[in-house]
Design an enzyme around this catalytic site. Structure first.
Site, PDB file in Angstrom:
ATOM      1  N   ASP A 218      31.926  42.503  44.409  1.00  0.00           N
ATOM      2  CA  ASP A 218      32.417  41.114  43.973  1.00  0.00           C
ATOM      3  C   ASP A 218      31.799  39.908  44.278  1.00  0.00           C
ATOM      4  OD1 ASP A 218      35.180  40.190  42.907  1.00  0.00           O
ATOM      5  OD2 ASP A 218      35.109  39.201  44.660  1.00  0.00           O
ATOM      6  N   GLU A 263      28.810  41.989  40.265  1.00  0.00           N
ATOM      7  CA  GLU A 263      29.438  40.921  39.348  1.00  0.00           C
ATOM      8  C   GLU A 263      28.489  39.891  39.417  1.00  0.00           C
ATOM      9  OE1 GLU A 263      33.870  38.633  38.859  1.00  0.00           O
ATOM     10  OE2 GLU A 263      32.958  38.784  40.924  1.00  0.00           O
TER      11      GLU A 263
END
Ligand code: CA
Length: 511
Positions: A218, A263
């Site tokens: 993330d 990401e």
């Protein structure tokens, strides 16, 4: 001089890698091929009747996923966390009590493995929850954990006016100011601290030892960010890349096949930079671009295919082993069905395109039913539409968008449904080396209503053609070969001089 020669040598080696060799490497790579399925546990399947999805519920639906052609699962955050979404982790070594126990997790992993399904966890290393014991300890300026977060005792050495994502980055407390890029409940970790760096690697090892195939990482490019750094601390991108290289090297020392996908919601050049240490990054924006071509019914000059080719080349130049993680939409974006005008033919077309392209496709749960959803985030993450009377149906939130979407049972019984289409394409991808491991090349032909490309591995070549329009189209290409897939049989014809595609029809021909 020696260094320069070495650089030249590396460049030559990179340029000499042929598509066939790249494809061979992809074939040999276990968890990085096939089709991944992104699961929000809270909304997928409930095993104990509390209305909240959990690990045993997901385990109970693994046969469905295996039958769909899923070869990997991206499990959205599974760790203890105060919020419904789980991106604010309060214990990296545990399982969220709503989702079950560590024993449930181990059962799930065994059952997934038995079906040839890899599992990657959603690891958030940019920040924790304010409830994490590390952060609680760090409130004390004398605690060894103080330096694990970005604290400023007085606020004088940082820019208290800095903002990020529409709010102030620095938050005042009784013992100083802490930085939180995304939300004041998610304080940012200080990756300069060597003990913290080691601890984050320990966490990775803990889960790799439990059999996970890797991690979806993330907020990769936010680990260091100007808003939370002191003047003169260095360039965030360089510091980010150095951290991820260290982390990736460590993960691969534990498991050489470890799959890491980042990401990086930014420009192609930035994505390519992060593909160097991580080797895989999500291809943001391709879903919207593809949806526009599908809705417009045209792809002038094969533009979408050529734009994809540029992306693959860009990544391969940065890292010959890079894997493009392709997807239509994810948990942070309006579900793709809206951009496809909620039209089943459009949804089938978009699916056939991205599920037959180079890279690793990620299907967002419910996409195969044509589920709808838009901001606020909760409505993008609503329960999977099992049958009304399915005991595993999740009920923790009601969706205002999905009342008219056909549920699983209706679609499962209909061979023309979107679900049946996803099943056809995904199982074909899983069984066809040129599709799951192939390298893409645009196929030039003059019909602007048709998207066309080849997918190649050394032992197999397939041609993929998509008629985006609502009229029959003729493609002046050699159509000889075994037809592996055609969306609609009626009106389809292929011979050695041309291929005739009915409206909104895709065809895959083995050459
Ligand atoms: Ca439950």
């Amino acid at each position: 001089m020696i260094k320069k020669l070495a650089v030249c040598f590396v460049l030559i080696v990179v340029m000499a890698v042929s598509p066939a060799v790249l494809a061979q490497e992809r074939l040999a790579r276990g968890p990085q091929q096939g089709t991944y399925y992104q699961v929000f546990l809270r909304s997928f399947a409930d095993s104990d009747g509390d209305g909240i999805g959990d690990l045993m519920g997901l385990t109970g639906k693994l046969d469905y996923l295996a039958g769909l052609g899923v070869t990997g699962i991206w499990l959205m955050p599974s760790f203890p966390a105060p919020s419904y979404h789980g991106y604010d982790i309060s214990d990296y070594y545990g399982i969220h009590p709503d989702y079950g126990t560590m024993e449930d997790f181990e059962t799930f992993m065994r059952e997934a493995d038995a079906r040839g399904i890899s599992v990657i966890l959603d690891l958030v290393l940019n920040h924790t929850s304010t409830e994490h014991p590390w952060f609680q300890a760090s409130r004390d300026p004398n605690s060894p954990y103080r330096d694990w977060y970005r604290w400023s005792d007085t606020g004088e050495d940082v820019n208290l006016n800095a903002t990020s994502f529409g709010h102030r980055t620095w938050n005042e407390t009784e013992s100083g100011y802490y930085a939180a890029l995304f939300w004041d409940q998610m304080p940012d970790l200080n990756l300069d601290n060597p003990d913290l760096r080691q601890e984050l690697k320990n966490i990775a090892k803990f889960w790799l030892d439990k059999g996970v195939a890797g991690f979806r990482l993330d907020a990769v490019m936010h680990v260091y960010s100007f808003a939370e750094m002191s003047p003169g601390e260095g360039a965030p991108t360089e510091l980010n890349l150095a951290w991820w290289a260290e982390f990736a090297d460590y993960c691969r020392s534990v498991d050489p096949d470890c799959y890491l996908v980042g990401e990086v919601w930014d420009a192609p050049s930035t994505r390519a930079q992060y593909a160097v240490p991580l080797s895989s990054v999500f291809h943001f924006d391709m879903g919207e671009t593809l949806a526009r071509a599908v809705v417009n019914g045209s792809n002038k000059g094969n533009a979408f295919v050529k734009s994809m080719k540029i992306e693959y080349d860009h990544l391969a130049e940065a890292n010959p082993n890079a894997v493009n993680a392709i997807f239509l939409s994810n948990h942070d974006q309006t579900r793709i069905s809206a951009a496809l005008r909620n039209d089943t033919d459009n949804m089938k077309m978009a699916a056939t395109v991205y599920l037959t392209m180079q890279g690793l496709p990620f299907v967002y749960y419910g996409e195969e039913l044509g589920m709808l959803g838009g901001k606020p985030d909760e409505y993008i993450r609503t329960p999977f539409l099992w049958a009304e009377d399915d005991p595993m149906l999740c009920t923790w939130i009601e969706s205002p968008h999905n009342r008219k979407v056909l549920r699983f049972d209706a679609q499962d019984a209909d061979p023309d449904s979107l679900l049946a289409h996803y099943r056809r394409v995904m199982t074909l991808r899983a069984a066809t080396p040129a599709l799951f491991a192939g390298v893409l090349e645009p196929l030039d032909q003059p019909n602007n209503a048709v998207m066309s490309y080849s997918m190649v591995v050394p032992e197999q070549t397939v041609w993929v053609l998509h008629n985006l329009s609502n009229e029959p189209q003729t493609v002046l290409l050699d159509g000889s070969g075994a037809v592996l897939f055609v969306t609609y049989e009626e009106g389809f014809a292929a011979n050695d001089g041309s291929v005739i595609l009915p409206p909104k029809c895709s065809a895959i021909i083995q050459k």
